[in-house]
Enzyme design. Structure first.
Site, PDB file in Angstrom:
ATOM      1  N   THR A  62       0.859  -1.185   0.000  1.00  0.00           N
ATOM      2  CA  THR A  62       0.000   0.000   0.000  1.00  0.00           C
ATOM      3  C   THR A  62       0.892   1.232   0.000  1.00  0.00           C
ATOM      4  OG1 THR A  62      -1.745  -1.166   1.188  1.00  0.00           O
ATOM      5  CG2 THR A  62      -1.810   1.238   1.229  1.00  0.00           C
ATOM      6  N   PHE A  87      -6.461  -6.237  -1.487  1.00  0.00           N
ATOM      7  CA  PHE A  87      -7.693  -5.969  -0.740  1.00  0.00           C
ATOM      8  C   PHE A  87      -8.022  -7.178   0.129  1.00  0.00           C
ATOM      9  CE2 PHE A  87      -7.907  -3.371  -4.573  1.00  0.00           C
ATOM     10  CZ  PHE A  87      -8.210  -2.115  -4.043  1.00  0.00           C
ATOM     11  N   LYS A  94      -6.761   2.061  -3.519  1.00  0.00           N
ATOM     12  CA  LYS A  94      -6.496   1.324  -2.284  1.00  0.00           C
ATOM     13  C   LYS A  94      -6.749   2.190  -1.069  1.00  0.00           C
ATOM     14  CE  LYS A  94      -4.810  -1.499   0.809  1.00  0.00           C
ATOM     15  NZ  LYS A  94      -5.582  -2.650   1.291  1.00  0.00           N
ATOM     16  N   CYS A 133      -3.986  -1.593   8.777  1.00  0.00           N
ATOM     17  CA  CYS A 133      -4.373  -0.921   7.532  1.00  0.00           C
ATOM     18  C   CYS A 133      -5.114   0.394   7.742  1.00  0.00           C
ATOM     19  CB  CYS A 133      -5.226  -1.860   6.676  1.00  0.00           C
ATOM     20  SG  CYS A 133      -4.333  -3.314   6.083  1.00  0.00           S
ATOM     21  N   ARG A 169      -1.977  -4.552  16.519  1.00  0.00           N
ATOM     22  CA  ARG A 169      -1.548  -3.212  16.137  1.00  0.00           C
ATOM     23  C   ARG A 169      -2.738  -2.243  16.197  1.00  0.00           C
ATOM     24  NH1 ARG A 169       1.593  -4.860  10.680  1.00  0.00           N
ATOM     25  NH2 ARG A 169      -0.072  -6.424  10.744  1.00  0.00           N
TER      26      ARG A 169
END
Length: 445
Positions: free
Chosen positions: A121, A155, A210, A266, A333
């Site tokens: 990403t 994805f 994205k 993410c 995370r």
């Protein structure tokens, strides 16, 4: 087809295993010798349902291999996938040092046509920087070798990554090359055979797609959390509201469940990176800033409810069900559980925690500390606790033995950060029950 993947972390390993499972010859290269040794011995360094079987099957069949030798990987694959990490810098921007280092490495060793693919990403414009890095390395060698650049963002949902790759809802390919587009179509054909789900676009649009996807989902979550807090102020039930708006096909039911905020690798990172990109472009965005602010605040909601109920938390023990940021992963995370635990500790409380798969990760993060007890079962976490807090919506938490919970707790109090239970049922069962947006005025207001 011959594929080389730089990075054997979450994205790289899932991608490599699934491509190998379709019959391709895949080499995963990583600078971490320990990780490569583990993978070669059949040990999977991450928790992802079904991944271990796919990796072991294809490694045994000779279609999937692991190495630390970059030159070997460059020579092997016509497809060169870059799937290394892009952690956020202090200013929120994506750290591209690993991506550009791989690009230079590809340029140092390539001798024939390659399709260089950014799978990581990355911000808009990164493919241009990767192309320049490969070209500069070639020039330094006095070589001119043809290659094409492709942006192919992933994805994958943690906990469902294998299914997402094998049966994708879309495959985004950004390229200006017709040749590269056809090669990418051939690479993904086994996964899109029943229905063409490949979307070809320009590189920069693919890169933005994205970030846009994750930012949109994060926005839906923060919006619902904001509505949940409003529902508490006005005496409404956010679950009824959710059903009411989710029945509208323009809105849908996905990602409109209120809770204690989003986490993981993410959404937080990508929202920050997109904010930073807007700042660098001179665009005065406001939506992403609000999304992030709402999420940061939402992670404190459960603690505020606990504090409001007990007042002084010194000497109190809270049973905590769920450590991972979502079910079916051990990823902690940016997890809301961390915000809650650390706030409780600052107030002098202790935590007895359980998670089906994230116990090892929690021990790695916090080590041994007197105020944290890691339990082997969720009933064990209740022993001697003053209350129960639920942070992750694991399936096994959905229908517990409430009589046993009541008997184990010092007080019949549940703080439900995922709205797993019916408030009326909990009241009849004799619990003080605090959920998210279910009619009780917010103690965090």
């Amino acid at each position: 087809m011959r594929v080389s993947i730089f990075g054997s972390g979450y994205v790289g390993l899932v991608t490599g295993a699934c491509l190998a499972d379709a019959g391709n010859q895949v080499v995963c290269v990583d600078v971490d010798q320990r990780k490569v040794a583990m993978l070669t011995q059949g040990e999977i360094p991450i928790h992802e349902p079904g991944l271990d079987a796919v990796v072991k099957r294809n490694f045994a069949a000779g279609r999937l291999s692991f190495t630390t030798q970059a030159k070997e990987a460059v020579e092997h694959g016509q497809f060169q996938l870059i799937a290394v990490g892009t952690p956020p810098d202090e200013d929120g921007s994506a750290d591209l040092r690993a991506v550009l280092a791989v690009a230079r490495t590809i340029g140092e060793h390539m001798t024939d046509y390659k399709v260089v693919i950014t799978k990581s990403t990355v911000p808009v414009g990164t493919a241009d920087r990767v192309r320049d890095a490969v070209t500069e390395s070639l020039k330094a060698r006095g070589r001119s070798v043809e290659f094409d650049m492709v942006s192919n963002p992933e994805f994958l949902k943690e906990g469902a990554a294998i299914a997402d790759f094998m049966k994708p809802d879309r495959v985004v390919v950004g390229t200006a090359s017709a040749r590269a587009a056809e090669l990418m179509r051939a690479l993904y054909e086994p996964f899109t055979h029943n229905r063409d789900r490949m979307i070809i676009m320009d590189v920069r649009s693919a890169e933005l797609t994205k970030y846009a996807a994750n930012a949109m989902l994060a926005t839906k979550i923060s919006f619902m959390n904001e509505l949940a807090n409003l529902a508490e102020h006005c005496g409404a039930d956010i679950e009824s509201v959710r059903i009411g708006i989710g029945s509208d096909p323009r809105i849908g039911n996905a990602f409109i469940y209120p809770g204690v905020g989003y986490g993981g690798s993410c959404f937080p990172k990508d929202v920050k990176a997109l904010k930073r990109s807007a700042l660098e472009l001179g665009y005065p965005e406001s939506m992403l800033t609000a999304v992030e602010a709402v999420n940061d605040r939402q992670k404190t909601v459960l603690f505020n409810k606990i504090k409001a109920h007990f007042g002084d938390l010194r000497g109190k023990t809270i049973a905590l069900w769920g450590l991972a940021f979502k079910p079916n992963t051990d990823d902690m995370r940016e997890a809301p559980s961390r915000v809650l635990m650390e706030a409780l500790w600052r107030e002098g409380a202790r935590v007895r925690a359980f998670d089906p798969v994230a116990m090892g990760e929690c021990a790695r993060i916090y080590g041994a500390r007197a105020e944290l007890t890691l339990c082997t079962t969720n009933p064990e976490a209740l022993i001697g606790a003053d209350a129960l807090a639920i942070v992750t919506e694991w399936r096994e938490f959905r229908s517990p033995d409430f009589d046993a919970i009541k008997a184990a707790l010092k007080q019949p109090v549940i703080f439900d950060g995922r709205n797993l239970y019916d408030p009326a049922h909990m009241e009849r069962a004799g619990f003080s029950y605090y959920a998210i947006g279910r009619g009780r005025r917010s103690e965090s207001a």
